[in-house]
Motif scaffolding. Sequence first.
Motif, mmCIF file in Angstrom:
data_model
loop_
_atom_site.group_PDB
_atom_site.id
_atom_site.type_symbol
_atom_site.label_atom_id
_atom_site.label_comp_id
_atom_site.label_asym_id
_atom_site.label_seq_id
_atom_site.Cartn_x
_atom_site.Cartn_y
_atom_site.Cartn_z
ATOM 1 N N ALA A 172 0.827 -1.213 0.000
ATOM 2 C CA ALA A 172 0.000 0.000 0.000
ATOM 3 C C ALA A 172 0.860 1.262 0.000
ATOM 4 O O ALA A 172 0.487 2.282 -0.590
ATOM 5 C CB ALA A 172 -0.927 -0.004 1.206
ATOM 6 N N LYS A 173 2.013 1.187 0.647
ATOM 7 C CA LYS A 173 2.912 2.342 0.699
ATOM 8 C C LYS A 173 3.731 2.476 -0.580
ATOM 9 O O LYS A 173 3.961 3.572 -1.083
ATOM 10 C CB LYS A 173 3.862 2.208 1.899
ATOM 11 N N GLN A 174 4.171 1.349 -1.125
ATOM 12 C CA GLN A 174 5.084 1.364 -2.274
ATOM 13 C C GLN A 174 4.361 1.363 -3.613
ATOM 14 O O GLN A 174 4.828 1.985 -4.575
ATOM 15 C CB GLN A 174 6.035 0.164 -2.191
ATOM 16 N N ALA A 175 3.251 0.648 -3.705
ATOM 17 C CA ALA A 175 2.507 0.547 -4.971
ATOM 18 C C ALA A 175 1.020 0.405 -4.652
ATOM 19 O O ALA A 175 0.447 -0.690 -4.775
ATOM 20 C CB ALA A 175 3.003 -0.647 -5.786
ATOM 21 N N PRO A 176 0.363 1.471 -4.233
ATOM 22 C CA PRO A 176 -1.042 1.401 -3.777
ATOM 23 C C PRO A 176 -2.004 0.822 -4.801
ATOM 24 O O PRO A 176 -3.034 0.261 -4.424
ATOM 25 C CB PRO A 176 -1.374 2.859 -3.454
ATOM 26 N N PHE A 177 -1.687 0.912 -6.079
ATOM 27 C CA PHE A 177 -2.570 0.379 -7.110
ATOM 28 C C PHE A 177 -2.629 -1.156 -7.083
ATOM 29 O O PHE A 177 -3.514 -1.762 -7.709
ATOM 30 C CB PHE A 177 -2.127 0.861 -8.501
ATOM 31 N N LEU A 178 -1.692 -1.794 -6.345
ATOM 32 C CA LEU A 178 -1.670 -3.249 -6.248
ATOM 33 C C LEU A 178 -2.344 -3.779 -4.978
ATOM 34 O O LEU A 178 -2.500 -4.979 -4.812
ATOM 35 C CB LEU A 178 -0.223 -3.759 -6.284
ATOM 36 N N LYS A 179 -2.738 -2.876 -4.103
ATOM 37 C CA LYS A 179 -3.240 -3.285 -2.794
ATOM 38 C C LYS A 179 -4.440 -4.223 -2.892
ATOM 39 O O LYS A 179 -4.478 -5.276 -2.220
ATOM 40 C CB LYS A 179 -3.611 -2.055 -1.967
ATOM 41 N N LYS A 180 -5.426 -3.885 -3.688
ATOM 42 C CA LYS A 180 -6.645 -4.700 -3.784
ATOM 43 C C LYS A 180 -6.320 -6.109 -4.276
ATOM 44 O O LYS A 180 -6.855 -7.102 -3.747
ATOM 45 C CB LYS A 180 -7.634 -4.039 -4.746
ATOM 46 N N GLU A 181 -5.457 -6.224 -5.269
ATOM 47 C CA GLU A 181 -5.094 -7.537 -5.803
ATOM 48 C C GLU A 181 -4.359 -8.359 -4.743
ATOM 49 O O GLU A 181 -4.592 -9.569 -4.612
ATOM 50 C CB GLU A 181 -4.215 -7.378 -7.050
ATOM 51 N N VAL A 182 -3.499 -7.722 -3.994
ATOM 52 C CA VAL A 182 -2.762 -8.415 -2.927
ATOM 53 C C VAL A 182 -3.727 -8.923 -1.857
ATOM 54 O O VAL A 182 -3.626 -10.064 -1.387
ATOM 55 C CB VAL A 182 -1.695 -7.480 -2.304
ATOM 56 N N GLU A 183 -4.681 -8.079 -1.474
ATOM 57 C CA GLU A 183 -5.677 -8.488 -0.488
ATOM 58 C C GLU A 183 -6.489 -9.687 -0.980
ATOM 59 O O GLU A 183 -6.736 -10.641 -0.214
ATOM 60 C CB GLU A 183 -6.614 -7.318 -0.178
ATOM 61 N N ASP A 184 -6.884 -9.658 -2.241
ATOM 62 C CA ASP A 184 -7.661 -10.764 -2.812
ATOM 63 C C ASP A 184 -6.841 -12.051 -2.826
ATOM 64 O O ASP A 184 -7.362 -13.142 -2.538
ATOM 65 C CB ASP A 184 -8.114 -10.418 -4.232
ATOM 66 N N ASN A 185 -5.545 -11.934 -3.167
ATOM 67 C CA ASN A 185 -4.670 -13.112 -3.203
ATOM 68 C C ASN A 185 -4.522 -13.735 -1.818
ATOM 69 O O ASN A 185 -4.577 -14.961 -1.659
ATOM 70 C CB ASN A 185 -3.297 -12.733 -3.748
ATOM 71 N N PHE A 186 -4.351 -12.888 -0.829
ATOM 72 C CA PHE A 186 -4.192 -13.410 0.530
ATOM 73 C C PHE A 186 -5.487 -14.042 1.035
ATOM 74 O O PHE A 186 -5.455 -14.989 1.830
ATOM 75 C CB PHE A 186 -3.730 -12.305 1.481
ATOM 76 N N LYS A 187 -6.622 -13.534 0.588
ATOM 77 C CA LYS A 187 -7.900 -14.138 0.993
ATOM 78 C C LYS A 187 -7.992 -15.568 0.471
ATOM 79 O O LYS A 187 -8.452 -16.472 1.182
ATOM 80 C CB LYS A 187 -9.069 -13.315 0.457
#
Length: 307
Positions: A172-187
């Motif tokens: 979220a700090k380094q590449a905020p545009f990737l945050k949603k995808e990262v959250e979905d992957n971890f789910k």
Amino acid sequence: MKKLYYFILLFSLTMFAQYEKKEITINETITGNLYTPETNKKPNLVILLAGSGPTDRNGNQVGMANNSLKFLAEELAKNNTAVYTYDKRTVALLKQGKIKEATSISFNDFITDAETVLNHFQKEKKYRKIIIAGHSQGSLIGMIAIQKKGDAFISIAGPAHSIDKTITDQIAKQAPFLKKEVEDNFKILSEGKTFENKNPMLESIFNKEVQPFLTSWIHYNPQEEIAKLTIPTLILNGTRDIQVGTKDAELLKQAQPKAELQIITDMNHILKKVNDDTTENYATYSNPELPIMQELVNSITVFLKTL
């Protein structure tokens, strides 16, 4: 004048204390160095656990040697504390050419290894107290491994959140545009499933080989685990740590109010002294000559004397 004399004497003994370093193999995946001080008394033993990645007994990875754990072990041994540092299971298997086994390790394997080391030295009955000190990822491993039996715990630069939240916050700090995808992957991983990562920007985090490891790691929350401890606990962090901030240390302290918290000014993640310069901070990760901060050694030594 008398107090000054004793201070000088103590300082001299600390400066010239001797120790022996010997390689100790506990089983086929656990080999490390035992630093034993020359003392007539039963010393305390610190089992030092390395951070994330294929990190060896000295705190080094391929292409990133800084000797952080080696220096810490040496300095504690000079202060009459025995220390055992060992290669992480990943490193041990890679040294044996067992690449497939190295890539199929779970987070629980690291906990098992720490428990095995603890049991080994407890059976020897050579030590006054046995303490686990975990650095970074090793902090979480250590606080779980020592819950069943152990005398004290030390967290050094230990994260306060589960790995999914830690990585998501970093993204979220380094590449905020990737945050949603990262959250979905971890789910998906939290549900015990795997997936095909189609984003090359996230391949280092979510490649197929590492997903099972993340799944085994994701269910541990450091704040919940440290709250279970009933033994003396010391939480340490540095103000120049760009990987695990001092806020994490404060959250661990909130979760375990009886713990002692110490924030060391200008210490970075690998225990070295740095200024504000981020370039300088990163440069220390590949500097095997730069010593660790003496304030860290002093804090641990004082804590051990209270046990």
